[in-house]
Structure formats: C-alpha cells, structure tokens
Design a protein around this motif. Structure first.
Motif, PDB file in Angstrom:
ATOM      1  N   ASN A   1     -12.674  35.150 -57.398  1.00 11.90           N
ATOM      2  CA  ASN A   1     -11.702  34.584 -56.471  1.00 11.90           C
ATOM      3  C   ASN A   1     -11.073  33.336 -57.088  1.00 11.90           C
ATOM      4  O   ASN A   1     -11.786  32.515 -57.667  1.00 11.90           O
TER       5      ASN A   1
ATOM      6  N   TRP B   1      -4.950  32.321 -46.922  1.00  8.49           N
ATOM      7  CA  TRP B   1      -3.886  31.367 -47.227  1.00  8.49           C
ATOM      8  C   TRP B   1      -3.814  30.317 -46.122  1.00  8.49           C
ATOM      9  O   TRP B   1      -4.239  30.547 -44.995  1.00  8.49           O
TER      10      TRP B   1
ATOM     11  N   THR C   1     -11.615  40.492 -48.439  1.00  8.63           N
ATOM     12  CA  THR C   1     -11.216  41.446 -49.483  1.00  8.63           C
ATOM     13  C   THR C   1     -11.193  42.869 -48.936  1.00  8.63           C
ATOM     14  O   THR C   1     -10.265  43.646 -49.204  1.00  8.63           O
TER      15      THR C   1
ATOM     16  N   TRP D   1      -7.081  34.281 -53.804  1.00  3.85           N
ATOM     17  CA  TRP D   1      -6.888  35.661 -54.248  1.00  3.85           C
ATOM     18  C   TRP D   1      -8.216  36.272 -54.671  1.00  3.85           C
ATOM     19  O   TRP D   1      -9.173  35.575 -54.994  1.00  3.85           O
TER      20      TRP D   1
ATOM     21  N   SER E   1      -1.463  41.197 -52.597  1.00  2.79           N
ATOM     22  CA  SER E   1      -1.509  40.176 -51.548  1.00  2.79           C
ATOM     23  C   SER E   1      -2.759  39.325 -51.713  1.00  2.79           C
ATOM     24  O   SER E   1      -3.773  39.781 -52.245  1.00  2.79           O
ATOM     25  N   SER E   2      -2.654  38.068 -51.270  1.00  5.08           N
ATOM     26  CA  SER E   2      -3.818  37.183 -51.270  1.00  5.08           C
ATOM     27  C   SER E   2      -4.708  37.519 -50.078  1.00  5.08           C
ATOM     28  O   SER E   2      -4.265  38.083 -49.075  1.00  5.08           O
TER      29      SER E   2
ATOM     30  N   TYR F   1       0.124  39.055 -60.209  1.00  3.32           N
ATOM     31  CA  TYR F   1      -0.131  38.846 -58.778  1.00  3.32           C
ATOM     32  C   TYR F   1       1.078  38.097 -58.209  1.00  3.32           C
ATOM     33  O   TYR F   1       1.454  37.049 -58.734  1.00  3.32           O
TER      34      TYR F   1
ATOM     35  N   LYS G   1      -3.991  42.997 -55.995  1.00  5.46           N
ATOM     36  CA  LYS G   1      -2.889  42.392 -56.734  1.00  5.46           C
ATOM     37  C   LYS G   1      -1.632  42.227 -55.903  1.00  5.46           C
ATOM     38  O   LYS G   1      -0.701  41.527 -56.311  1.00  5.46           O
TER      39      LYS G   1
ATOM     40  N   ARG H   1      -3.072  29.553 -51.597  1.00  2.00           N
ATOM     41  CA  ARG H   1      -3.566  30.922 -51.380  1.00  2.00           C
ATOM     42  C   ARG H   1      -4.833  31.169 -52.198  1.00  2.00           C
ATOM     43  O   ARG H   1      -4.969  30.660 -53.313  1.00  2.00           O
TER      44      ARG H   1
END
Length: 576
Positions: free
Chosen positions: A380, A403, A505, A392, A399-400, A361, A397, A390
C-alpha cells in the motif's frame, strides 16, 4: 596555594538595631464631626458619575535582550603520560613503555587486570544488555489525551530575499541536524541578488546555521546518505546533480556535467542501498530518470525515459516530480509520480526499454508531489496531489482504495508515520498541517494545526515519529513535536490496519469486476445493434442507387411535360 580575601565591619557601623514586638493598637488622634463645616459645601443634585464596565487596562512595552547561543567543541588529545614524555615523539613513548614493562609490579598488575577483563568479555559475549525481549509487545494503553502538537524551534532563511524551503532531510545518526534546500520554483522568478545557499541546521541552535552548502544553482532537493552521514546529494534547479562532504567544506566535491544532466529542475533524488553506498538516482520534469555513481559524476550510469507509449520518445515523456523505491528498498523496482497525475511503476532490470515501464495508476487531477509506501504494509502506498491524499493497493490500478475529502486548499506534500501504520501527515497551501489516523477518523483529520500564515511546501518526519519539520514558502522551517498518542504504537493497531486495507482492497476489486462486466455488456449491446442495422440495410437500396433512380424519374417527368406542351402547341396552330 589558595588566596582568600576577608572583609570585616564593626557592628556599630550598621546603625541602630530594630527590635520588633507585638502590642495592642493605640489611639493617637480622634477628630469629631463638626456640623458648622456643612455650610461650606453645596449638595450636588442631580449627580452624574461615569462608570466603565470593562476592566481598566494599562499598555506597556518591554524589549527584551535577544539571547544568542554559540556552539563550541573540545578536542581531547592523548593523555596519561608523564610531563617529561612528549606523546608526539615515538622514541620517547617506546622508551617509557620499555621502562614500565621492566617494573616488577607490571606483570602482576597485568595478570590481575587480565582476569577481570576476560570475565567481562565472556559476560558481554553471553548477554546482550541492549536486547529488547518484548519489542513486539511494546504498546501503550489507549489514553484519553487529545492529539496535539507544539512548536519546538523555527529556522528562518537568513537572506534578505526569501526563498522556498523545497526539501528537508534529517541527519541519519540521532536526527540532531536538519538539512534544508532553498529554491524559488516560480517561473522566471529568480532575482540576480538571490542567494543560492542552502543550510544544515542544529535543531537546538536556530539563530545561526551550522553549515552552509554553496551550489552553482538553487537546490530543489537534498538528501543525507544513510550509510555515511557526512555526505549529502542534491538536485539543482538547472538540472545538475552535486554531492557534498561536510568534512571538506561548503563547496560541492563533484558535480554532473550540464550536457549529461537533466534539462529541467531535479525534484527528487534518492540514495540506493548498494554495497558501496555511492549509488543514487534522480527524477526531473524533463521526463527522465537517471542513475548516478558519485565516484564518477561525469555521466549517468543508466537512463530511463518515462514515455507512456514505451517508445523512449523524450517529447512524449511524462514529467517526474516524486520517486519511491519498492520496499524493502529493492534497487531494481521503483515508482514515479508525474506532473500529469499518473503513478508509473518501473523495473530497472527489465530486458527491453518497453518492459521497464510496468504499469500506471491514475486518479489525480494534478502533479503528484508526494509518493511513499507504507513502512509496515509495502503493498500500500500514499500519494498526495491536487486537493486530496489517496492510499493505493498494488493489486488495483484503476482506483485508489481510500482517499481524503477534497480540501479547499491545495495539498503540497505528505508522508507516513514511521512508527504507526495508520497515521500519515499532509501539508497544505494555507499553512495547515493535518495529521490523519484512519482507524480513528476517515472523513476528517485527527489533528489540524495552523503552522504559519504562508503556504507550506515540504514535510519530513523524524525516524522516531515524534518530531517533524515543515518548510514554508518564505523559507521558514518549523520543528514540531507531536503528542505521544500519535507517535506510539497502539494496541492491535497492526491487525486493525491489516483488516482495513484488506477490506477496502476487496471492496475495490468487487467494484472493478462489476464495472468490467458492465463495460462488456455495453460493448456486446453496441455490437449487436450494429449487426441489426447492417441486416436492415441489406434489404434497402443504397444512397447512390436512390439518387440515380430519383434523377431518372425527374428527367422522365420533364420529358413528359415537354411532350405535352408540344402537342398543345400543334393543336393551337391547326386551329389558327
């Protein structure tokens, strides 16, 4: 026998008794004004009178006597024996027991106590008095109390040469003790006079550490064993792993050998959930993850090289700074935060070394100092690096999903709240602690507190979420207590956090699919333009053919010019 001292004194030795009574005011002297006295005075005109608008203050200094507390313990030995029986002598105790058992009241007393004990045992087996029937429903009404935090205690490095408090670890039973690892992370910044000691503090006794740990090198990380609170494992600046048993003193019980240890400082060590409770693994900036059994520290039980090319080359390995196990503490899967800003997901039980590195990531611009999964939503996880924190999702994979804003100061550590799924903490290089609640605010922290003037490097929250400790650059560990609103589960908080994670997400998946579609279109366009250029080039001559033709035309022009000059020369000769 009680001794009493009686002191007596006669009433007339106390002096005359004062008798007070209420009566009206009396005039004793009345001085009338005398005009003849005015000739002795001169009227001042004009009259200057200075006036100070501010309140008059007085400066005083008070030097109070410092109070030093000392912890003492009491050992209770076996009691209840007669004075003539020594409980250490086995024969005397056996003889006394036999004597008591022959007593005629012994049998009836035991039968009476036995029935009461049987009733209590049956009642205890039938009812669990500690059972919480409404544990899931234990929420509080939202109050208008402002988020706050207050300092409870400050633990300072007792040495003259101050070191950085690089790692904090709470005692697993009751969290009444705090283990602090002290190190100097500056390059070649270790003085010969610098102490290597780390300490275990009692949170109620900040004047003196309860115990001193004496490693052979500065400790960068230190962790309590969750199964045995007497055992701690630490990673040293020279790459060695050592463990202590507080019952056996300040010296390490066993250490790893230098030739089989890490080559760089060990930044993180974690205990594994095993049957024996003796397994642990460590990560270092040398690019290796090593597994250990503290019963045999001569060499690691397993080794993994974090080579992104999956070739096991240590020269290309990514330096590891943070570690995190997959929830709920599956010892085979884990994640590593690296110096290069990548999070590497690994599987220890993969068949080949290449398959042990599952995916990466990317999103940070600097070393990832903190990596932790959400205790309520294990898919997460939180990362803290560069100027942002950030959040995730395992499914995305590239981008988060969430943030924080870019801060002016560098972020050095962070962690989730163990009791609230939407709250996490971060510390910065300007000495500030930030408390974030993304259900309340997403752009700014819910609470920002200036803990100290120097940089904060480490952070650890107690299991109850109420107390947290921050370690600073000068070795000061500050114990803080946060307000109840930040450490108590709110109404519908889990459902709201779930909805927010799913929404973010889903949004990132849509954006990722859109970017993938745009990249495919761009690639098809570039391939199409290449094909068109190739087709246009088929009807034209190549560069070599063009050069050959141009050269032939040049020589033809030169030969024609030479022939022309030769003819003109012949005509000129004939005329002469």
């Amino acid at each position: 026998m009680e001794i009493v001292h009686v002191y007596t004194k006669k009433r007339n030795e106390f002096g005359r008794q004062c008798n007070f009574s209420d009566r009206p005011a009396e005039l004793h002297v009345d001085i009338l004004p005398d005009p003849s006295l005015a000739s002795n005075f001169i009227e001042r005109d004009p009259c200057d009178i200075p006036i100070q608008c501010t309140q008059e203050m007085s400066e005083h200094e008070v030097n109070t006597e410092r109070f030093e507390s000392d912890t003492r313990g009491i050992n209770h030995v076996e009691g209840g024996w007669p004075k003539d029986v020594n409980p250490q002598e086995m024969e005397q105790t056996i003889r006394f027991r036999k004597k008591v058992e022959k007593d005629e009241h012994y049998f009836s007393t035991i039968m009476q106590l036995g029935s009461n004990m049987e009733h209590c045992i049956k009642q205890n087996n039938a009812i669990n008095i500690y059972q919480e029937y409404f544990e899931e429903e234990e929420v509080v009404e939202e109050s208008e109390e402002q988020p706050s935090a207050k300092t409870i205690n400050v633990f300072r490095d007792p040495n003259e040469i101050k070191r950085t408090a690089t790692c904090l670890s709470w005692h697993p039973d009751g969290s009444c003790k705090l283990a602090v690892a002290y190190s100097s992370l500056g390059f070649q910044n270790i003085s010969p006079d610098m102490s290597y000691d780390s300490y275990i503090w009692d949170i109620e006794s900040p004047n003196k550490p309860e115990m001193t740990l004496k490693p052979v090198s500065l400790l960068v990380c230190l962790e309590y064993n969750p199964k045995d609170s007497h055992i701690l494992v630490g990673g040293s600046y020279n790459g060695q792993i050592a463990y202590w048993d507080t019952r056996k003193g300040s010296q390490p019980v066993e250490m790893s050998t230098i030739e089989h240890s890490h080559r760089d400082p060990v930044y993180k060590v974690i205990w594994l959930q095993s049957k024996t409770g003796t397994d642990t693994f460590s990560a270092s900036t040398d690019g290796q993850v090593l597994w250990w059994d503290i019963r045999k520290m001569s060499e690691p039980t397993e080794r993994l090289v974090l080579d992104p090319n999956k070739k096991g080359n240590l020269d290309n390995a990514l330096g590891a700074i943070s570690l995190e196990l997959d929830y709920p503490f599956v010892p085979t899967k884990f994640m590593v935060g690296t110096e290069q800003g990548l999070v590497v997901s690994c599987n220890r039980k993969a068949k080949t070394p290449a398959e042990k590195i599952v995916c990466t990531y990317s999103g940070h611009h600097g070393p990832i100092y903190a990596l932790q999964r959400n205790p309520f939503f294990p898919k997460n996880f939180l990362t803290v690096a560069d100027w942002t924190a950030r959040i995730w999702s395992e499914d995305i994979k590239e981008s988060s999903i969430m943030w924080t804003k870019y801060h002016m100061a560098y972020l050095s550590d962070g962690c989730w709240s163990p009791v609230r799924p939407s709250v996490f903490f971060t510390v910065k290089m300007d000495g500030t602690l930030d408390v974030w609640d993304f259900l309340f605010k997403q752009n700014d922290p819910t609470l920002s507190l200036k803990v100290c003037d120097e940089a904060l490097y480490s952070l650890r929250v107690q299991d109850n979420g109420r107390f947290l400790a921050c370690g600073s650059q000068l070795g000061t560990a500050t114990l803080l207590e946060i307000s109840p609103g930040l450490c108590t589960l709110q109404r519908n908080e889990k459902a709201l956090a779930t909805a927010m994670f799913e929404r973010e997400t889903k949004r990132e998946k849509i954006l990722e699919a859109r970017h993938r579609e745009m990249r495919l279109k761009e690639r098809s366009r570039s391939e199409q333009s290449k094909d068109e250029d190739t087709k246009e080039g088929d009807g034209e001559e190549s560069v070599e053919e063009l050069a050959t033709r141009t050269e032939a035309e040049f020589y033809e022009i030169v030969e024609a010019e030479l022939k022309k000059r030769a003819k003109e020369q012949e005509k000129k000769v004939r005329r002469d």
